[in-house]
Write a protein that holds these residues in place. Structure first.
Motif, short mmCIF file in Angstrom:
data_model
loop_
_atom_site.label_atom_id
_atom_site.label_comp_id
_atom_site.label_asym_id
_atom_site.label_seq_id
_atom_site.Cartn_x
_atom_site.Cartn_y
_atom_site.Cartn_z
N LEU A 97 0.86 -1.18 0.00
CA LEU A 97 0.00 0.00 0.00
C LEU A 97 0.89 1.23 0.00
O LEU A 97 1.79 1.35 0.85
CB LEU A 97 -0.90 0.01 1.23
N LYS A 98 0.65 2.10 -0.92
CA LYS A 98 1.46 3.31 -1.02
C LYS A 98 1.24 4.17 0.21
O LYS A 98 0.16 4.20 0.79
CB LYS A 98 1.10 4.09 -2.28
N ASP A 99 2.29 4.86 0.59
CA ASP A 99 2.21 5.77 1.74
C ASP A 99 1.02 6.72 1.60
O ASP A 99 0.29 6.96 2.56
CB ASP A 99 3.50 6.59 1.86
N LYS A 100 0.80 7.23 0.40
CA LYS A 100 -0.28 8.18 0.15
C LYS A 100 -1.65 7.56 0.44
O LYS A 100 -2.53 8.22 0.99
CB LYS A 100 -0.20 8.69 -1.30
N GLU A 101 -1.83 6.28 0.09
CA GLU A 101 -3.11 5.61 0.37
C GLU A 101 -3.36 5.54 1.87
O GLU A 101 -4.48 5.79 2.33
CB GLU A 101 -3.10 4.18 -0.19
N ILE A 102 -2.34 5.21 2.62
CA ILE A 102 -2.47 5.13 4.07
C ILE A 102 -2.76 6.51 4.65
O ILE A 102 -3.64 6.67 5.49
CB ILE A 102 -1.20 4.51 4.70
N LEU A 103 -2.04 7.51 4.17
CA LEU A 103 -2.25 8.88 4.66
C LEU A 103 -3.66 9.37 4.33
O LEU A 103 -4.27 10.08 5.14
CB LEU A 103 -1.19 9.81 4.06
N ASN A 104 -4.20 9.00 3.17
CA ASN A 104 -5.56 9.40 2.79
C ASN A 104 -6.60 8.82 3.75
O ASN A 104 -7.55 9.50 4.12
CB ASN A 104 -5.88 8.98 1.36
N VAL A 105 -6.43 7.56 4.12
CA VAL A 105 -7.37 6.94 5.06
C VAL A 105 -7.29 7.65 6.41
O VAL A 105 -8.31 8.00 7.01
CB VAL A 105 -7.11 5.43 5.21
N GLY A 110 -9.60 12.15 10.28
CA GLY A 110 -9.22 13.32 11.07
C GLY A 110 -7.77 13.36 11.52
O GLY A 110 -7.42 14.17 12.37
N TYR A 111 -6.93 12.52 10.98
CA TYR A 111 -5.51 12.50 11.34
C TYR A 111 -4.69 13.01 10.15
O TYR A 111 -4.33 12.25 9.26
CB TYR A 111 -5.05 11.08 11.71
N SER A 112 -4.42 14.30 10.14
CA SER A 112 -3.62 14.90 9.07
C SER A 112 -2.16 14.85 9.49
O SER A 112 -1.70 15.66 10.29
CB SER A 112 -4.05 16.34 8.81
N ILE A 113 -1.45 13.88 8.95
CA ILE A 113 -0.05 13.71 9.29
C ILE A 113 0.79 13.66 8.02
O ILE A 113 0.25 13.48 6.93
CB ILE A 113 0.19 12.43 10.13
N GLY A 114 2.08 13.80 8.18
CA GLY A 114 2.99 13.71 7.06
C GLY A 114 3.66 12.35 6.99
O GLY A 114 3.42 11.47 7.82
N LEU A 115 4.50 12.20 5.98
CA LEU A 115 5.18 10.92 5.76
C LEU A 115 6.07 10.53 6.93
O LEU A 115 6.08 9.37 7.35
CB LEU A 115 6.01 10.99 4.47
N LYS A 116 6.79 11.48 7.49
CA LYS A 116 7.66 11.15 8.63
C LYS A 116 6.85 10.66 9.82
O LYS A 116 7.25 9.72 10.51
CB LYS A 116 8.52 12.36 9.02
N SER A 117 5.70 11.26 10.06
CA SER A 117 4.83 10.81 11.15
C SER A 117 4.28 9.42 10.87
O SER A 117 4.18 8.60 11.78
CB SER A 117 3.68 11.78 11.36
#
Length: 160
Positions: A97-105, A110-117
């Motif tokens: 799963l691409k990092d972006k897919e995980i970040l989108n979920v 309600g969890y707006s985080i970046g790649l490092k987080s």
């Protein structure tokens, strides 16, 4: 805006709507929004399919309805954001799963985080769940691509 918040607060008090009720409504609305945005995303469809399920993978038992994670018989302390990551990865075992897919979920909940987080979150999850009895890591990283669940997953039963 402040007036609308007061009106909403008064409505909630008048109709006996608790903060927990509002959180549940928010969660459902975010899920619906994400569902509409991700209608053609197979990874997300499988993520939603685990919403009220209990699953077993290695020596872990995860109940997504009750938001609980057990390793053998020991209950682990896990944050909602970590559970969402687990749910997405376990819904798609052996698929990167691409990092972006995980970040989108996470963002939809309600969890707006970046790649490092995200890297820190996954590291924290990996530390909590440890390794399988065969000493394999549950979560693997494809360098600069994303993460995948490395162990077979089986659905046990509907929790609700």
């Amino acid at each position: 805006m402040e007036q609308r918040i007061k009106e909403l607060g008064a409505y909630c008090v008048e109709h006996d709507i608790s903060l927990d009720d509002l959180k549940q409504i928010r969660k459902e609305l975010r899920t619906e929004k994400l569902k509409n945005e991700s209608l053609n995303n197979e990874h997300f469809k499988r993520f939603l399919s685990l919403k009220n399920k209990q699953i077993v993978s290695g020596n872990l038992t995860i109940d997504f309805f009750m938001s609980s994670v057990k390793k053998r018989s020991r209950l682990l302390s896990i944050h909602e954001s970590e559970l969402l990551i687990l749910q997405l990865l376990m819904a798609n075992p052996h698929k990167t799963l691409k990092d972006k897919e995980i970040l989108n979920v996470l963002e939809a909940y309600g969890y707006s985080i970046g790649l490092k987080s995200l890297i820190v979150y996954v590291s924290r999850i990996s530390h909590k769940i440890g390794k399988t009895t065969k000493q394999e890591s549950y979560i693997k990283r494809h360098w600069k691509q994303g993460y995948y669940w490395n162990v077979k997953v089986s659905v046990q039963e509907e929790s609700a």
